[in-house]
Design a protein around this motif. Sequence first.
Motif, PDB file in Angstrom:
ATOM      1  N   THR A 190      64.516  56.576 -14.193  1.00  0.00           N
ATOM      2  CA  THR A 190      64.604  55.035 -14.161  1.00  0.00           C
ATOM      3  C   THR A 190      66.276  54.614 -15.266  1.00  0.00           C
ATOM      4  OG1 THR A 190      64.011  55.737 -16.432  1.00  0.00           O
ATOM      5  CG2 THR A 190      62.357  54.464 -15.022  1.00  0.00           C
ATOM      6  N   TYR A 191      66.696  53.851 -14.560  1.00  0.00           N
ATOM      7  CA  TYR A 191      67.873  52.917 -15.674  1.00  0.00           C
ATOM      8  C   TYR A 191      68.031  51.514 -16.375  1.00  0.00           C
ATOM      9  CZ  TYR A 191      67.855  50.565 -11.176  1.00  0.00           C
ATOM     10  OH  TYR A 191      67.552  49.507 -10.558  1.00  0.00           O
ATOM     11  N   SER A 192      69.056  51.438 -17.107  1.00  0.00           N
ATOM     12  CA  SER A 192      69.416  50.255 -17.972  1.00  0.00           C
ATOM     13  C   SER A 192      70.098  50.450 -18.160  1.00  0.00           C
ATOM     14  CB  SER A 192      68.634  49.765 -18.775  1.00  0.00           C
ATOM     15  OG  SER A 192      68.868  50.558 -19.817  1.00  0.00           O
ATOM     16  N   GLY A 193      71.740  49.046 -18.254  1.00  0.00           N
ATOM     17  CA  GLY A 193      72.510  48.971 -18.841  1.00  0.00           C
ATOM     18  C   GLY A 193      73.219  47.873 -18.335  1.00  0.00           C
ATOM     19  N   SER A 194      73.901  47.116 -19.647  1.00  0.00           N
ATOM     20  CA  SER A 194      75.088  45.663 -19.207  1.00  0.00           C
ATOM     21  C   SER A 194      76.263  45.853 -19.165  1.00  0.00           C
ATOM     22  CB  SER A 194      74.191  44.868 -20.511  1.00  0.00           C
ATOM     23  OG  SER A 194      74.836  46.284 -21.834  1.00  0.00           O
ATOM     24  N   GLY A 195      76.806  45.017 -18.462  1.00  0.00           N
ATOM     25  CA  GLY A 195      77.757  44.579 -18.083  1.00  0.00           C
ATOM     26  C   GLY A 195      78.544  45.550 -16.975  1.00  0.00           C
ATOM     27  N   ILE A 196      77.958  45.932 -16.090  1.00  0.00           N
ATOM     28  CA  ILE A 196      77.768  46.722 -15.196  1.00  0.00           C
ATOM     29  C   ILE A 196      78.434  45.999 -13.888  1.00  0.00           C
ATOM     30  CG2 ILE A 196      76.102  48.456 -13.113  1.00  0.00           C
ATOM     31  CD1 ILE A 196      76.234  49.081 -16.311  1.00  0.00           C
ATOM     32  N   TRP A 197      79.316  46.375 -13.289  1.00  0.00           N
ATOM     33  CA  TRP A 197      80.526  46.334 -12.029  1.00  0.00           C
ATOM     34  C   TRP A 197      80.339  46.867 -11.063  1.00  0.00           C
ATOM     35  CZ3 TRP A 197      85.260  46.766  -9.501  1.00  0.00           C
ATOM     36  CH2 TRP A 197      86.377  47.233 -10.326  1.00  0.00           C
ATOM     37  N   SER A 198      80.455  48.599 -11.486  1.00  0.00           N
ATOM     38  CA  SER A 198      80.845  49.127 -10.684  1.00  0.00           C
ATOM     39  C   SER A 198      80.866  50.790 -11.278  1.00  0.00           C
ATOM     40  CB  SER A 198      82.417  49.484 -10.172  1.00  0.00           C
ATOM     41  OG  SER A 198      82.893  50.586  -9.148  1.00  0.00           O
ATOM     42  N   LEU A 199      79.281  51.345 -10.964  1.00  0.00           N
ATOM     43  CA  LEU A 199      79.003  51.899 -11.896  1.00  0.00           C
ATOM     44  C   LEU A 199      78.033  53.241 -11.301  1.00  0.00           C
ATOM     45  CD1 LEU A 199      79.507  53.358 -14.166  1.00  0.00           C
ATOM     46  CD2 LEU A 199      77.455  52.074 -15.036  1.00  0.00           C
ATOM     47  N   PRO A 200      77.749  54.665 -10.947  1.00  0.00           N
ATOM     48  CA  PRO A 200      77.447  55.479 -10.482  1.00  0.00           C
ATOM     49  C   PRO A 200      76.166  55.438 -10.962  1.00  0.00           C
ATOM     50  CG  PRO A 200      78.740  56.481 -11.304  1.00  0.00           C
ATOM     51  CD  PRO A 200      79.202  55.323 -11.044  1.00  0.00           C
ATOM     52  N   SER A 201      74.692  55.925 -11.131  1.00  0.00           N
ATOM     53  CA  SER A 201      73.347  56.676 -12.033  1.00  0.00           C
ATOM     54  C   SER A 201      74.184  57.706 -12.687  1.00  0.00           C
ATOM     55  CB  SER A 201      71.813  56.000 -10.802  1.00  0.00           C
ATOM     56  OG  SER A 201      71.999  56.868 -10.151  1.00  0.00           O
ATOM     57  N   GLN A 202      73.477  57.363 -14.289  1.00  0.00           N
ATOM     58  CA  GLN A 202      73.924  58.593 -14.743  1.00  0.00           C
ATOM     59  C   GLN A 202      72.982  59.246 -14.535  1.00  0.00           C
ATOM     60  OE1 GLN A 202      73.338  56.848 -18.571  1.00  0.00           O
ATOM     61  NE2 GLN A 202      75.575  56.302 -18.898  1.00  0.00           N
ATOM     62  N   LYS A 203      71.800  59.237 -13.871  1.00  0.00           N
ATOM     63  CA  LYS A 203      70.788  60.288 -13.664  1.00  0.00           C
ATOM     64  C   LYS A 203      71.031  60.769 -12.095  1.00  0.00           C
ATOM     65  CE  LYS A 203      67.950  58.585 -17.655  1.00  0.00           C
ATOM     66  NZ  LYS A 203      66.393  58.495 -17.620  1.00  0.00           N
TER      67      LYS A 203
END
Length: 155
Positions: free
Chosen positions: A58-71
């Motif tokens: 699963t994933y979640s985050g805020s302020g995202i505009w260009s980012l790979p998943s951490q997992k």
Amino acid sequence: MQASKQSLKRYESVAMRGDEMSVKGKLGSAWRQLTLMCAVALATFAVATTAFGATLFTYSGSGIWSLPSQKSAYVNGKTCTVNHTQTRAIKQKSQQMQVFVQRKDGLGWSDVGSRTFYNDTSGSFSTYCSAGTYRLYFYSGSAYDKFTISGSFNG
């Protein structure tokens, strides 16, 4: 008298072995039934997991505009599904975010599937994932178009 005592002992010995064999036979039968029930339960679970797909991460985050998943997760040749939810940080303008499914290759990561999500929305998409390691990549195209995201990668 001696002969009848020996006959009696021999008879008792045979009777005891017969009872032991009867008990062992009943235990063996119960063990076989238990083993069969466990095998059926495991097969049913395996079919259900394969049919519906397990959550790989699963994933979640805020302020995202260009980012790979951490997992990331290893998939062994099956259809993968992304369930995605997003809300915009700035509501006054129309924004979009692309979600990519990426496979690890020798030089980095390559895209195998994607979908563009618009504004505040939820949705899903699927793509075939051959054997390999996968991650997600989130991209809105501009550092001004930020989102709060959450979801899951299933396979």
